[in-house]
Scaffold this motif. Sequence first.
Motif, mmCIF file in Angstrom:
data_model
loop_
_atom_site.group_PDB
_atom_site.id
_atom_site.type_symbol
_atom_site.label_atom_id
_atom_site.label_comp_id
_atom_site.label_asym_id
_atom_site.label_seq_id
_atom_site.Cartn_x
_atom_site.Cartn_y
_atom_site.Cartn_z
ATOM 1 N N ARG A 63 0.735 -1.087 0.115
ATOM 2 C CA ARG A 63 0.013 -0.159 0.113
ATOM 3 C C ARG A 63 0.941 1.202 0.062
ATOM 4 O O ARG A 63 1.933 1.401 0.344
ATOM 5 N N GLY A 64 0.389 2.350 -0.181
ATOM 6 C CA GLY A 64 1.129 3.538 -0.368
ATOM 7 C C GLY A 64 1.028 4.221 0.996
ATOM 8 O O GLY A 64 0.586 3.421 2.133
ATOM 9 N N LEU A 65 1.657 5.399 1.316
ATOM 10 C CA LEU A 65 1.502 5.906 2.719
ATOM 11 C C LEU A 65 0.092 6.469 3.046
ATOM 12 O O LEU A 65 -0.330 7.291 2.258
ATOM 13 N N GLN A 66 -0.251 6.458 4.286
ATOM 14 C CA GLN A 66 -1.443 7.096 4.773
ATOM 15 C C GLN A 66 -1.021 8.000 5.826
ATOM 16 O O GLN A 66 -0.285 7.567 6.586
ATOM 17 N N PHE A 67 -1.746 9.233 5.521
ATOM 18 C CA PHE A 67 -1.373 10.219 6.766
ATOM 19 C C PHE A 67 -1.956 10.062 8.078
ATOM 20 O O PHE A 67 -3.095 9.383 7.985
ATOM 21 N N LEU A 68 -1.209 10.046 9.298
ATOM 22 C CA LEU A 68 -1.769 9.960 10.223
ATOM 23 C C LEU A 68 -1.996 11.213 11.137
ATOM 24 O O LEU A 68 -2.993 11.493 11.688
ATOM 25 N N LEU A 69 -0.953 12.174 11.041
ATOM 26 C CA LEU A 69 -0.979 13.456 11.859
ATOM 27 C C LEU A 69 0.050 14.248 11.427
ATOM 28 O O LEU A 69 0.916 13.964 10.833
ATOM 29 N N LYS A 70 -0.287 15.661 11.955
ATOM 30 C CA LYS A 70 0.843 16.654 11.719
ATOM 31 C C LYS A 70 0.965 17.708 12.742
ATOM 32 O O LYS A 70 0.093 17.890 13.317
ATOM 33 N N TYR A 71 2.004 18.147 12.703
ATOM 34 C CA TYR A 71 2.427 19.426 13.687
ATOM 35 C C TYR A 71 2.824 20.332 12.757
ATOM 36 O O TYR A 71 3.733 20.467 12.047
ATOM 37 N N ILE A 72 2.054 21.561 13.045
ATOM 38 C CA ILE A 72 2.619 22.775 12.321
ATOM 39 C C ILE A 72 3.038 23.678 13.521
ATOM 40 O O ILE A 72 4.236 24.361 13.508
ATOM 41 N N THR A 73 2.311 24.108 14.327
ATOM 42 C CA THR A 73 2.605 25.089 15.390
ATOM 43 C C THR A 73 1.324 24.935 16.405
ATOM 44 O O THR A 73 0.331 24.156 16.166
ATOM 45 N N GLY A 74 1.576 25.263 17.589
ATOM 46 C CA GLY A 74 0.447 25.258 18.671
ATOM 47 C C GLY A 74 0.805 24.411 19.538
ATOM 48 O O GLY A 74 1.847 23.933 20.206
ATOM 49 N N LEU A 126 0.968 18.475 21.757
ATOM 50 C CA LEU A 126 0.139 17.261 21.675
ATOM 51 C C LEU A 126 -0.689 17.177 20.569
ATOM 52 O O LEU A 126 -1.805 18.010 20.520
ATOM 53 N N VAL A 127 -0.527 16.320 19.428
ATOM 54 C CA VAL A 127 -1.307 16.409 18.333
ATOM 55 C C VAL A 127 -2.179 15.137 18.264
ATOM 56 O O VAL A 127 -1.411 14.013 18.466
ATOM 57 N N LYS A 128 -3.375 15.287 18.121
ATOM 58 C CA LYS A 128 -4.282 13.996 17.922
ATOM 59 C C LYS A 128 -4.532 13.726 16.334
ATOM 60 O O LYS A 128 -4.709 14.559 15.471
ATOM 61 N N GLY A 129 -4.265 12.531 16.289
ATOM 62 C CA GLY A 129 -4.609 11.829 14.370
ATOM 63 C C GLY A 129 -5.439 10.906 14.367
ATOM 64 O O GLY A 129 -6.257 10.636 15.205
ATOM 65 N N SER A 130 -5.235 10.258 13.529
ATOM 66 C CA SER A 130 -6.409 9.251 12.903
ATOM 67 C C SER A 130 -6.040 7.839 13.723
ATOM 68 O O SER A 130 -4.707 7.778 14.248
ATOM 69 N N TYR A 131 -6.991 7.115 13.713
ATOM 70 C CA TYR A 131 -6.910 5.793 14.654
ATOM 71 C C TYR A 131 -6.410 5.621 15.942
ATOM 72 O O TYR A 131 -5.857 4.633 16.313
ATOM 73 N N GLY A 132 -6.695 6.816 16.800
ATOM 74 C CA GLY A 132 -6.330 6.739 18.184
ATOM 75 C C GLY A 132 -4.839 7.020 18.055
ATOM 76 O O GLY A 132 -4.327 7.249 19.455
ATOM 77 N N PHE A 133 -3.950 7.351 17.373
ATOM 78 C CA PHE A 133 -2.743 7.897 17.333
ATOM 79 C C PHE A 133 -2.660 9.469 17.811
ATOM 80 O O PHE A 133 -3.311 10.226 17.335
ATOM 81 N N GLU A 134 -1.694 9.586 18.541
ATOM 82 C CA GLU A 134 -1.042 10.940 18.709
ATOM 83 C C GLU A 134 0.283 11.386 18.835
ATOM 84 O O GLU A 134 1.011 10.039 18.768
#
Lengths: 116, 114
Positions: free
Chosen positions: A42-53, A56-64
Amino acid sequence: AQSVAQPEDQVNVAEGNPLTVKCTYSVSGNPYLFWYVQYPNRGLQFLLKYITGDNLVKGSYGFEAEFNKSQTSFHLKKPSALVSDSALYFCAVRDEENTGFQKLVFGTGTRLLVSP
Amino acid sequence: DAGVTQSPTHLIKTRGQQVTLRCSPKSGHDTVSWYQQALGQGPQFIFQYYEEEERQRGNFPDRFSGHQFPNYSSELNVNALLLGDSALYLCASSLEGGATTIQYFGAGTRLSVL
């Protein structure tokens, strides 16, 4: 030049336990950080990102992920691992000097293996 | 809403041949980036196309070239194939502008050079 390091080739965890996948970065300015997951064939699936602020960043499928500027780290976490989380995880950083161009620099990846 | 689609899925070529890989971006996206992922490695940036022009290029030789069409789809061409070109080639699409832009990846084309 920007770079990311993923110090562990593989992380093993039992289902139900918390997991952490480590990432450290190096940039000349402010980092823009991303986590992606890749399942077999499979290709890469985006989970989460940090830009600013918030650090603790919350993302997809319960990941942080927790951003730590003093340690230049951006570790991926999940409170309770699932067998289905077993996959290859990539940390990536955006070239801050050329934000308009969106080039991503990836780490070498960490294989997560969750045992039943 | 279709995501990023790439064709073909797999490809086998011999040294010295030329290959063309294709990518259709996610609906509404105008920017396409290409990455090479060698076995056991992270993706490496090849180049990016926006408004039908190559905007940024990674450390890849001129044997690697590309094109973007008016409908935003893109092709990656590799000439004079080498054994070391064997890899998974990933296409990513995004919307131009902003530090929050996310790149969405296709499933890739696996190229084997014999």
